[in-house]
Design a protein around this motif. Structure first.
Motif, PDB file in Angstrom:
ATOM      1  N   VAL A 275       0.850  -1.199   0.000  1.00 48.07           N
ATOM      2  CA  VAL A 275       0.000   0.000   0.000  1.00 48.07           C
ATOM      3  C   VAL A 275       0.886   1.250   0.000  1.00 48.07           C
ATOM      4  CG1 VAL A 275      -1.769   1.257   1.313  1.00 48.07           C
ATOM      5  CG2 VAL A 275      -1.752  -1.251   1.347  1.00 48.07           C
TER       6      VAL A 275
ATOM      7  N   ARG B 175      -1.950   6.150   1.137  1.00 51.13           N
ATOM      8  CA  ARG B 175      -3.271   5.511   1.046  1.00 51.13           C
ATOM      9  C   ARG B 175      -3.572   4.619   2.248  1.00 51.13           C
ATOM     10  NH1 ARG B 175      -5.541   6.312  -3.763  1.00 51.13           N
ATOM     11  NH2 ARG B 175      -7.290   6.420  -2.334  1.00 51.13           N
TER      12      ARG B 175
ATOM     13  N   VAL C  60      -6.984   2.346   3.154  1.00 50.91           N
ATOM     14  CA  VAL C  60      -6.971   0.879   3.105  1.00 50.91           C
ATOM     15  C   VAL C  60      -7.375   0.302   4.465  1.00 50.91           C
ATOM     16  CG1 VAL C  60      -5.482  -1.150   2.849  1.00 50.91           C
ATOM     17  CG2 VAL C  60      -5.303   0.733   1.207  1.00 50.91           C
TER      18      VAL C  60
ATOM     19  N   VAL D 268      -9.889  -2.939  -1.157  1.00 48.09           N
ATOM     20  CA  VAL D 268      -8.508  -2.486  -0.941  1.00 48.09           C
ATOM     21  C   VAL D 268      -7.852  -2.093  -2.268  1.00 48.09           C
ATOM     22  CG1 VAL D 268      -8.141  -3.759   1.213  1.00 48.09           C
ATOM     23  CG2 VAL D 268      -7.448  -4.814  -0.952  1.00 48.09           C
TER      24      VAL D 268
ATOM     25  N   ALA E 205      -8.903   1.237  -2.943  1.00 46.25           N
ATOM     26  CA  ALA E 205      -8.277   2.184  -2.019  1.00 46.25           C
ATOM     27  C   ALA E 205      -6.795   2.377  -2.332  1.00 46.25           C
ATOM     28  CB  ALA E 205      -8.472   1.700  -0.587  1.00 46.25           C
TER      29      ALA E 205
ATOM     30  N   ALA F 284      -4.365  -0.419  -2.890  1.00 48.80           N
ATOM     31  CA  ALA F 284      -3.445  -1.527  -2.604  1.00 48.80           C
ATOM     32  C   ALA F 284      -3.068  -2.260  -3.893  1.00 48.80           C
ATOM     33  CB  ALA F 284      -4.099  -2.501  -1.627  1.00 48.80           C
TER      34      ALA F 284
END
Ligand SMILES: Nc1ncnc2c1ncn2[C@@H]1O[C@H](COP(=O)(O)OP(=O)(O)OP(=O)(O)O)[C@@H](O)[C@H]1O
Ligand SMILES: O=P(O)(O)OC[C@H]1O[C@H](OP(=O)(O)OP(=O)(O)O)[C@H](O)[C@@H]1O
Ligand SMILES: [Mg+2]
Length: 286
Positions: free
Chosen positions: A217, A221, A225, A268, A271, A273
Motif C-alpha cells: 500500500v 493511502r 486501506v 482495498v 483504495a 493496494a
C-alpha cells in the motif's frame, strides 16, 4: 494424557486429520494398533470404537475423548464434560416411520414399538413426551425394521436423508442434533495439558474460516486501506525494506473472515493496494 479417538468408521479419518493439523502428529501409529504416541511425549492416543469412547474416558482407559455427541449421550456417563464442539460428523437422530403409514406424530406410538441403536437416547426422548412405546435395541440396518413388522418406527441417524428416503421412511420428529465433540473426564480437566490439547484443536477450527491477506500500500493511502479491512484487530503494517530507495510503500497484513475476502479485495484495490495475496491459515490462537 491419553486421547481416545475412533479406530474406524466415518469419524476416523477426519479425527486423525484434525489431530495432525493441530500439530499433534501421530507416531508409531500404524493401522490396527491400539495405541499411538504423538510428538508430545505427554500425549498418546487410544483407538477405540466410536460408541465405546465415552465409557473408556469415564472409566479411565483414556482421559480425553473425541466422538459423536450422540455416543456421549447414549453412554449416559456422568463424570465427563464437553470441552469443544469440533463441528464435523454433523447428523441428527430422528424418529422416523413409513411414509405412507399411520404414524404421523409421537402420540401415535403409544403401545407401539420403536427400533434403534440408541435405546437410552430413545428412552429419554419418550420419557419427556409421556408416550411409552416398547423400545427394541438393534445393532444395525435399523431402517429395515418397520418393513419386516419388527417396529412401527425407528430412531436413527440421518444427515443427507438418502437412507431414510431409500427405505421410504419419513421424519416424525427430531430427537437429537449431533456433531463430534472433545470431552474429558472431570478429574483431569484442571491439568494444563487438557487446555493445551483443547487450544490446539480449537486453533484449527478458528483458522478454517479465516484468510491471511497481504498487500502493498502506498503510505499516503494507508488510512483509506485500513478503513476497508474488516476483521480481527487492526492490520499489521510493515515498512518494506527497499534497496533502491524508499518508494513510499508499506506492507499490510490482516486476518479476515473467509466470507469477507472477495469484497475486501475489491475494496482495498479501489483504495490503492496492489500485490494482494490471500493465504490459508493453519492455526489461529486468539
Ligand atoms: N450419516 C452420517 N452423517 C454424519 N455423521 C454420522 C453419520 N452416521 C454416523 N455419524 C456419526 O458418526 C458416529 C459413528 O458412526 P460410524 O458409522 O462411523 O460408526 P459406527 O457405525 O458406530 O462404526 P462401527 O459400528 O463400524 O464401529 C455416529 O455416532 C455419529 O455421531
Ligand atoms: O442420511 P444419510 O446421509 O443417508 O446418512 C444416514 C446413514 O448413515 C449412517 O450409516 P453409515 O453410512 O455410517 O453405515 P453403517 O450403518 O454401516 O454405520 C446411519 O446409520 C444412517 O444409516
Ligand atoms: Mg455408521
Amino acid at each position: 494424557m491419553r486421547i481416545a479417538v475412533p479406530n474406524k468408521g466415518r469419524l476416523h479419518e477426519p479425527t486423525i486429520d484434525l489431530l495432525e493439523r493441530a500439530g499433534l502428529h501421530l507416531e508409531n501409529g500404524a493401522d490396527r494398533k491400539l495405541y499411538a504416541d504423538t510428538v508430545d511425549p505427554d500425549v498418546s492416543v487410544l483407538f477405540a470404537r466410536a460408541a465405546d469412547i465415552p465409557e473408556y474416558v469415564a472409566d479411565g482407559a483414556a482421559d480425553l475423548g473425541i466422538t459423536g455427541y450422540d455416543q456421549v449421550r447414549e453412554a449416559r456417563v456422568d463424570n465427563v464434560s464437553e470441552l469443544l464442539d469440533l463441528e464435523f460428523g454433523r447428523c441428527r437422530l430422528v424418529l422416523a416411520a413409513p411414509e405412507d403409514g399411520d404414524i404421523e406424530s409421537v402420540a401415535d406410538l403409544e403401545g407401539g414399538t420403536v427400533a434403534t441403536e440408541f435405546p437410552n437416547i430413545t428412552a429419554d426422548f419418550f420419557a419427556d413426551t409421556g408416550v411409552e412405546p416398547d423400545i427394541v435395541e438393534v445393532s444395525g440396518a435399523t431402517e429395515l425394521t418397520p418393513h419386516v413388522e419388527m417396529a412401527d418406527a425407528i430412531v436413527d441417524i440421518t444427515s443427507t436423508g438418502t437412507t431414510l428416503k431409500m427405505n421410504r421412511l419419513a421424519v416424525v420428529e427430531e430427537v437429537l442434533a449431533s456433531s463430534v465433540r472433545l470431552f474429558g473426564r472431570e478429574d483431569v480437566l484442571e491439568e494444563p495439558k487438557v487446555d493445551e490439547v483443547r487450544t490446539a484443536l480449537s486453533s484449527v477450527k478458528q483458522a478454517e474460516g479465516k484468510r491471511y491477506l497481504m498487500m502493498n500500500v502506498p503510505e499516503d493511502r494507508l488510512e483509506t486501506v485500513r478503513d476497508v479491512i474488516p476483521g480481527m484487530g487492526g492490520p499489521t503494517v510493515m515498512d518494506i525494506a527497499d534497496e533502491n530507495g524508499d518508494d513510499g510503500k508499506v506492507a499490510v497484513h490482516a486476518v479476515v473472515d473467509e466470507r469477507d475476502v472477495f469484497e475486501t479485495i475489491t475494496e482495498v484495490k479501489k483504495a490503492g493496494a496492489s500485490d494482494v495475496l490471500v493465504n490459508e491459515i493453519e492455526r489461529l490462537v486468539e
